[in-house]
Scaffold this motif. Structure first.
Motif, short mmCIF file in Angstrom:
data_model
loop_
_atom_site.label_atom_id
_atom_site.label_comp_id
_atom_site.label_asym_id
_atom_site.label_seq_id
_atom_site.Cartn_x
_atom_site.Cartn_y
_atom_site.Cartn_z
N ASP A 46 17.91 42.23 -30.05
CA ASP A 46 17.46 41.40 -29.10
C ASP A 46 16.75 40.18 -29.06
N ILE A 47 15.84 40.02 -29.94
CA ILE A 47 15.10 38.77 -30.10
C ILE A 47 16.28 37.74 -30.85
N GLU A 49 19.21 37.69 -30.22
CA GLU A 49 20.05 37.24 -29.23
C GLU A 49 19.51 36.29 -28.35
N SER A 50 18.14 36.45 -28.15
CA SER A 50 17.55 35.40 -27.09
C SER A 50 17.55 34.06 -27.77
N VAL A 51 17.06 34.17 -29.21
CA VAL A 51 16.92 32.81 -29.86
C VAL A 51 18.50 32.07 -30.08
N GLY A 52 19.28 32.82 -30.22
CA GLY A 52 20.74 32.12 -30.45
C GLY A 52 21.50 31.89 -29.13
N ARG A 53 21.23 32.65 -28.05
CA ARG A 53 22.03 32.26 -26.75
C ARG A 53 21.32 31.56 -25.91
N GLN A 54 19.80 31.75 -25.96
CA GLN A 54 18.92 31.04 -24.78
C GLN A 54 18.08 30.10 -25.53
N GLY A 55 18.09 29.84 -26.85
CA GLY A 55 16.96 28.94 -27.29
C GLY A 55 15.79 29.14 -27.41
N ARG A 56 15.45 30.53 -27.21
CA ARG A 56 13.86 30.93 -27.03
C ARG A 56 13.29 31.11 -28.69
N ASN A 57 11.97 31.08 -28.59
CA ASN A 57 11.45 31.48 -30.03
C ASN A 57 11.43 33.01 -30.18
N GLY A 58 11.27 33.41 -31.16
CA GLY A 58 11.19 34.77 -31.38
C GLY A 58 10.60 35.19 -32.68
N THR A 59 9.59 36.49 -32.67
CA THR A 59 8.76 36.74 -33.68
C THR A 59 9.09 38.24 -33.74
#
Length: 107
Positions: A46-47, A49-59
């Motif tokens: 899920d992290i 996915e949010s990085v790849g699709r929405q350009g968010r940072n993830g940790t």
């Protein structure tokens, strides 16, 4: 006897001691027979996915006893995350610039 065991609920760990029994709840708990893929699918995908699709940072943060398998697990997770990110960029018209880094500290 073991100091910590998985609890009856899938997201709990039970600490057994001579004086008391304590139960700790977490978002996710994985036992020693859990695979890296199970951890990735249950927590990390899920992290990614949010990085790849929405350009968010993830940790993804790991914590645990020495020699528990954190580094081994993270190597597999990084590999799976990289594959998924590249697959997303190949199939997406909305492509965000991505970076994948690993940082570790031992105390």
């Amino acid at each position: 006897p073991r100091a910590f065991v998985l609890g009856s609920a899938e997201n709990t760990i039970v600490k057994n001691s001579d004086n008391a029994k304590s139960t700790f709840s977490f978002n996710h708990v994985y036992g020693e027979t859990s695979s890296t893929q199970q951890v990735y699918d249950g927590v990390v995908s899920d992290i990614v996915e949010s990085v790849g699709r929405q350009g968010r940072n993830g940790t993804v943060f790991t914590y645990g006893q020495t020699a528990a398998g954190k580094t081994y697990t993270m190597r597999g997770i990084l590999s799976a995350a990289g594959k998924d990110l590249f697959a997303m960029s190949d199939h997406s018209t909305k492509c965000h610039e991505r970076g994948l880094a690993k940082s570790s500290t031992s105390i």
